[in-house]
Design a protein around this motif. Structure first.
Motif, PDB file in Angstrom:
ATOM      1  N   ASP A   1     -37.208 -53.915  -4.617  1.00 25.52           N
ATOM      2  CA  ASP A   1     -36.914 -52.558  -5.073  1.00 25.52           C
ATOM      3  C   ASP A   1     -35.454 -52.444  -5.508  1.00 25.52           C
ATOM      4  OD1 ASP A   1     -36.023 -49.577  -4.331  1.00 25.52           O
ATOM      5  OD2 ASP A   1     -38.157 -49.622  -4.857  1.00 25.52           O
ATOM      6  N   ALA A   2     -35.216 -51.689  -6.567  1.00 25.37           N
ATOM      7  CA  ALA A   2     -33.868 -51.531  -7.124  1.00 25.37           C
ATOM      8  C   ALA A   2     -32.889 -50.916  -6.126  1.00 25.37           C
ATOM      9  CB  ALA A   2     -33.926 -50.700  -8.401  1.00 25.37           C
ATOM     10  N   ASP A   3     -33.388 -50.298  -5.061  1.00 23.26           N
ATOM     11  CA  ASP A   3     -32.502 -49.745  -4.030  1.00 23.26           C
ATOM     12  C   ASP A   3     -31.985 -50.817  -3.062  1.00 23.26           C
ATOM     13  OD1 ASP A   3     -32.760 -47.171  -5.027  1.00 23.26           O
ATOM     14  OD2 ASP A   3     -34.457 -46.698  -3.727  1.00 23.26           O
TER      15      ASP A   3
ATOM     16  N   ARG B   1     -28.458 -52.912   1.267  1.00 20.10           N
ATOM     17  CA  ARG B   1     -27.963 -54.115   1.946  1.00 20.10           C
ATOM     18  C   ARG B   1     -26.441 -54.224   1.948  1.00 20.10           C
ATOM     19  NH1 ARG B   1     -32.504 -53.442   2.336  1.00 20.10           N
ATOM     20  NH2 ARG B   1     -34.187 -54.832   2.856  1.00 20.10           N
ATOM     21  N   HIS B   2     -25.812 -53.910   0.803  1.00 19.34           N
ATOM     22  CA  HIS B   2     -24.366 -54.142   0.734  1.00 19.34           C
ATOM     23  C   HIS B   2     -23.599 -53.100  -0.064  1.00 19.34           C
ATOM     24  CE1 HIS B   2     -25.414 -56.031  -3.122  1.00 19.34           C
ATOM     25  NE2 HIS B   2     -26.269 -56.770  -2.445  1.00 19.34           N
ATOM     26  N   GLY B   3     -24.211 -51.955  -0.305  1.00 19.40           N
ATOM     27  CA  GLY B   3     -23.497 -50.848  -0.922  1.00 19.40           C
ATOM     28  C   GLY B   3     -23.260 -50.957  -2.411  1.00 19.40           C
ATOM     29  N   SER B   4     -23.901 -51.888  -3.090  1.00 18.90           N
ATOM     30  CA  SER B   4     -23.760 -52.038  -4.539  1.00 18.90           C
ATOM     31  C   SER B   4     -24.902 -51.335  -5.251  1.00 18.90           C
ATOM     32  CB  SER B   4     -23.780 -53.521  -4.935  1.00 18.90           C
ATOM     33  OG  SER B   4     -22.726 -54.210  -4.319  1.00 18.90           O
ATOM     34  N   ALA B   5     -24.639 -50.854  -6.433  1.00 16.75           N
ATOM     35  CA  ALA B   5     -25.680 -50.213  -7.231  1.00 16.75           C
ATOM     36  C   ALA B   5     -26.168 -51.179  -8.303  1.00 16.75           C
ATOM     37  CB  ALA B   5     -25.140 -48.945  -7.880  1.00 16.75           C
TER      38      ALA B   5
END
Length: 127
Positions: free
Chosen positions: A54-56, A61-65
């Motif tokens: 999933d794109a989320d 996991r590590h705060g990246s978008a």
């Protein structure tokens, strides 16, 4: 320790993207959750592995978008480029580039996965 590495494909629609790669000969080896709509699907084709998540996933996991636009390019060897390309386009998969003969002997065409990422399909001397 088993040595292995595999890419994660961040997808807005995990089931559709996993199904796309299953059309290219990948086999679903596991998914999470085991029942219902998956947010993680592990796939294998011979010794090649990948996971559709999933794109989320990066934000969780590590705060990246996940960025917009193509997030990767996949290169998949196929036995019969014309047949594979026709099957995919007949199923509504967008084609980015018709088959082209490469100087090293392969024929390559480009399609997109359900999230718009380019996927090169190649056939030729490796067959």
């Amino acid at each position: 320790m088993q040595e292995r590495a595999f890419p994660l494909i961040f997808a807005e629609h995990v089931p559709a993207t996993a199904a796309f790669y299953e059309r290219l000969g990948f086999t679903r080896t596991r998914q999470n959750p085991p029942e219902g709509e998956p947010t993680y699907v592990a796939l294998a084709r011979g010794t090649a592995e990948l996971a559709v998540v999933d794109a989320d996933w990066p934000a969780d996991r590590h705060g990246s978008a996940v960025g917009t636009g193509p997030r990767f390019e996949m290169f998949v060897l196929v036995d019969d480029l014309d047949t594979t390309l026709k099957e995919l386009t007949d199923a509504g998969v967008p084609s980015l580039r018709d088959p082209v003969e490469m100087p090293w002997g392969e024929r390559i065409a480009y399609v997109t996965d359900p999230d718009g990422n380019p996927v090169a399909l190649a056939a030729g001397p490796h067959s």
